[in-house]
Write a protein that holds these residues in place. Structure first.
Motif, PDB file in Angstrom:
ATOM      1  N   GLN A 171       2.765   9.945  -9.600  1.00  0.00           N
ATOM      2  CA  GLN A 171       2.020  10.272 -10.691  1.00  0.00           C
ATOM      3  C   GLN A 171       1.343  11.809 -10.832  1.00  0.00           C
ATOM      4  OE1 GLN A 171       0.019   6.643 -11.275  1.00  0.00           O
ATOM      5  NE2 GLN A 171       1.685   5.597 -12.631  1.00  0.00           N
ATOM      6  N   ILE A 172       0.586  11.654  -9.676  1.00  0.00           N
ATOM      7  CA  ILE A 172      -0.488  13.162  -9.567  1.00  0.00           C
ATOM      8  C   ILE A 172       0.416  14.254  -9.752  1.00  0.00           C
ATOM      9  CG2 ILE A 172      -1.794  14.071  -7.855  1.00  0.00           C
ATOM     10  CD1 ILE A 172      -2.757  11.508  -6.919  1.00  0.00           C
ATOM     11  N   LYS A 173       1.653  14.207  -8.772  1.00  0.00           N
ATOM     12  CA  LYS A 173       2.600  15.301  -8.916  1.00  0.00           C
ATOM     13  C   LYS A 173       3.159  15.610 -10.383  1.00  0.00           C
ATOM     14  CE  LYS A 173       6.525  17.055  -6.452  1.00  0.00           C
ATOM     15  NZ  LYS A 173       7.475  16.990  -5.548  1.00  0.00           N
ATOM     16  N   LYS A 174       3.314  14.479 -11.265  1.00  0.00           N
ATOM     17  CA  LYS A 174       3.893  14.657 -12.580  1.00  0.00           C
ATOM     18  C   LYS A 174       2.600  15.086 -13.415  1.00  0.00           C
ATOM     19  CE  LYS A 174       6.037  11.974 -15.988  1.00  0.00           C
ATOM     20  NZ  LYS A 174       6.824  10.524 -16.131  1.00  0.00           N
ATOM     21  N   GLN A 175       1.324  14.637 -13.118  1.00  0.00           N
ATOM     22  CA  GLN A 175       0.296  15.336 -14.094  1.00  0.00           C
ATOM     23  C   GLN A 175      -0.128  16.763 -13.514  1.00  0.00           C
ATOM     24  OE1 GLN A 175      -2.922  12.570 -12.977  1.00  0.00           O
ATOM     25  NE2 GLN A 175      -2.422  11.320 -14.563  1.00  0.00           N
ATOM     26  N   ASN A 176       0.089  17.090 -12.423  1.00  0.00           N
ATOM     27  CA  ASN A 176      -0.098  18.638 -12.014  1.00  0.00           C
ATOM     28  C   ASN A 176       1.011  19.308 -12.722  1.00  0.00           C
ATOM     29  OD1 ASN A 176      -2.313  18.218 -10.362  1.00  0.00           O
ATOM     30  ND2 ASN A 176      -1.126  18.021  -8.586  1.00  0.00           N
ATOM     31  N   ASN A 177       2.165  19.037 -12.868  1.00  0.00           N
ATOM     32  CA  ASN A 177       3.235  19.690 -13.501  1.00  0.00           C
ATOM     33  C   ASN A 177       2.945  19.721 -14.871  1.00  0.00           C
ATOM     34  OD1 ASN A 177       4.873  20.203 -11.098  1.00  0.00           O
ATOM     35  ND2 ASN A 177       6.089  18.712 -11.489  1.00  0.00           N
ATOM     36  N   LEU A 178       2.478  18.691 -15.609  1.00  0.00           N
ATOM     37  CA  LEU A 178       1.894  18.695 -16.822  1.00  0.00           C
ATOM     38  C   LEU A 178       0.924  19.824 -17.174  1.00  0.00           C
ATOM     39  CD1 LEU A 178       2.620  17.362 -19.651  1.00  0.00           C
ATOM     40  CD2 LEU A 178       0.845  15.678 -19.021  1.00  0.00           C
ATOM     41  N   LEU A 179      -0.085  19.800 -16.252  1.00  0.00           N
ATOM     42  CA  LEU A 179      -1.393  20.540 -16.522  1.00  0.00           C
ATOM     43  C   LEU A 179      -1.093  22.235 -16.189  1.00  0.00           C
ATOM     44  CD1 LEU A 179      -4.058  18.503 -14.492  1.00  0.00           C
ATOM     45  CD2 LEU A 179      -3.894  18.978 -16.843  1.00  0.00           C
ATOM     46  N   ASN A 180      -0.015  22.165 -15.043  1.00  0.00           N
ATOM     47  CA  ASN A 180       0.676  23.592 -14.959  1.00  0.00           C
ATOM     48  C   ASN A 180       1.327  24.272 -16.195  1.00  0.00           C
ATOM     49  OD1 ASN A 180      -0.778  23.944 -12.505  1.00  0.00           O
ATOM     50  ND2 ASN A 180       1.099  23.358 -11.452  1.00  0.00           N
ATOM     51  N   TYR A 181       1.911  23.129 -16.993  1.00  0.00           N
ATOM     52  CA  TYR A 181       2.739  23.519 -18.175  1.00  0.00           C
ATOM     53  C   TYR A 181       1.673  24.056 -19.150  1.00  0.00           C
ATOM     54  CZ  TYR A 181       5.582  23.034 -22.439  1.00  0.00           C
ATOM     55  OH  TYR A 181       6.153  23.303 -23.792  1.00  0.00           O
ATOM     56  N   TYR A 182       0.764  23.253 -19.475  1.00  0.00           N
ATOM     57  CA  TYR A 182      -0.331  23.406 -20.479  1.00  0.00           C
ATOM     58  C   TYR A 182      -1.195  24.745 -20.123  1.00  0.00           C
ATOM     59  CZ  TYR A 182       0.235  18.996 -23.015  1.00  0.00           C
ATOM     60  OH  TYR A 182       0.738  17.978 -23.415  1.00  0.00           O
ATOM     61  N   ASP A 183      -1.388  25.085 -18.940  1.00  0.00           N
ATOM     62  CA  ASP A 183      -2.052  26.043 -18.338  1.00  0.00           C
ATOM     63  C   ASP A 183      -1.325  27.419 -18.874  1.00  0.00           C
ATOM     64  OD1 ASP A 183      -2.743  27.831 -15.470  1.00  0.00           O
ATOM     65  OD2 ASP A 183      -4.066  27.753 -17.305  1.00  0.00           O
TER      66      ASP A 183
ATOM     67  N   VAL B  96       0.845  -1.148   0.142  1.00  0.00           N
ATOM     68  CA  VAL B  96      -0.055  -0.151  -0.103  1.00  0.00           C
ATOM     69  C   VAL B  96       0.930   1.414   0.025  1.00  0.00           C
ATOM     70  CG1 VAL B  96      -1.688   1.337   1.585  1.00  0.00           C
ATOM     71  CG2 VAL B  96      -1.897  -1.140   1.050  1.00  0.00           C
ATOM     72  N   LEU B  97       1.881   1.472   0.786  1.00  0.00           N
ATOM     73  CA  LEU B  97       2.951   2.444   0.740  1.00  0.00           C
ATOM     74  C   LEU B  97       3.437   2.550  -0.651  1.00  0.00           C
ATOM     75  CD1 LEU B  97       4.562   2.236   4.318  1.00  0.00           C
ATOM     76  CD2 LEU B  97       3.269   3.921   3.483  1.00  0.00           C
ATOM     77  N   ILE B  98       4.015   1.759  -1.231  1.00  0.00           N
ATOM     78  CA  ILE B  98       4.630   1.599  -2.566  1.00  0.00           C
ATOM     79  C   ILE B  98       3.723   2.015  -3.447  1.00  0.00           C
ATOM     80  CG2 ILE B  98       5.556   0.301  -4.572  1.00  0.00           C
ATOM     81  CD1 ILE B  98       6.946  -1.432  -2.253  1.00  0.00           C
ATOM     82  N   VAL B  99       2.434   1.661  -3.463  1.00  0.00           N
ATOM     83  CA  VAL B  99       1.367   2.230  -4.452  1.00  0.00           C
ATOM     84  C   VAL B  99       0.868   3.647  -4.086  1.00  0.00           C
ATOM     85  CG1 VAL B  99      -1.099   1.802  -5.102  1.00  0.00           C
ATOM     86  CG2 VAL B  99       0.421  -0.164  -4.869  1.00  0.00           C
ATOM     87  N   PHE B 100       0.959   3.951  -2.780  1.00  0.00           N
ATOM     88  CA  PHE B 100       0.619   5.572  -2.495  1.00  0.00           C
ATOM     89  C   PHE B 100       1.806   6.239  -3.275  1.00  0.00           C
ATOM     90  CE2 PHE B 100      -0.962   9.017  -0.321  1.00  0.00           C
ATOM     91  CZ  PHE B 100       0.024   9.661   0.250  1.00  0.00           C
ATOM     92  N   ILE B 101       3.095   5.920  -2.835  1.00  0.00           N
ATOM     93  CA  ILE B 101       4.034   6.779  -3.197  1.00  0.00           C
ATOM     94  C   ILE B 101       4.053   6.738  -4.688  1.00  0.00           C
ATOM     95  CG2 ILE B 101       6.677   6.686  -3.473  1.00  0.00           C
ATOM     96  CD1 ILE B 101       6.849   5.789  -0.696  1.00  0.00           C
TER      97      ILE B 101
END
Length: 158
Positions: A25-37, A15-20
């Motif tokens: 992945q969420i952090k990477k998607q946020n960076n990608l969304l910020n870039y597109y924004d 569960v910890l490994i999946v959470f990390i």
């Protein structure tokens, strides 16, 4: 330790490994969304700048067109003034009969009326009220100037 404890520890680790992994992945998607924004924001700003530039160019063109129209009107009115003055000066030198003189005066009157109507129609096309007022004032001054000359000529004849 029993097998259940090991299974629970393994389950917690999984569960910890999946959470990390999900966190990254969420952090990477946020960076990608910020870039597109940021990219979309830049594109919108560019469009706005183009629109503003286009508006400024349209205003400059409209101003240039109005300026040219006013200059043409003023040049024509000066030419008409000079022509009218020339005609008045040479009218006294005519040695024709009264009928010819009256015909010439009527022709002048017709010409000046047509020119005056042309100027009025051209002035009505102009949207700038301040410009219209300026042109009307100039034309009124020209009219007054020539009226004074006509009055002077009438006094000399009497």
């Amino acid at each position: 330790m029993e097998i259940t404890d090991w299974i629970n520890i393994a389950y917690i680790l999984i569960v910890l490994i999946v959470f990390i992994i999900q966190h990254f992945q969420i952090k990477k998607q946020n960076n990608l969304l910020n870039y597109y924004d940021r990219i979309f924001t830049i594109i919108k700003i560019d469009e706005i700048e183009k629109y503003v530039k286009l508006k400024e160019d349209n205003i400059k063109l409209a101003y240039d067109n109005k300026s040219k129209t006013v200059n043409n009107l003023l040049e024509r009115s000066e030419k008409l003034s000079n022509d009218a003055e020339y005609l008045v000066n040479n009218l006294s030198k005519l040695e024709h009969t009264n009928d010819k003189t009256i015909q010439l005066i009527e022709l002048n009157k017709e010409e000046i009326t047509e020119c005056y109507n042309f100027y009025i129609n051209e002035i009505d096309k102009i949207k700038d009220e301040e410009l219209k007022k300026s042109i009307n004032d100039s034309l009124s001054q020209l009219f007054i100037k020539h009226q004074l000359k006509r009055d002077k000529i009438q006094k000399e004849k009497n």
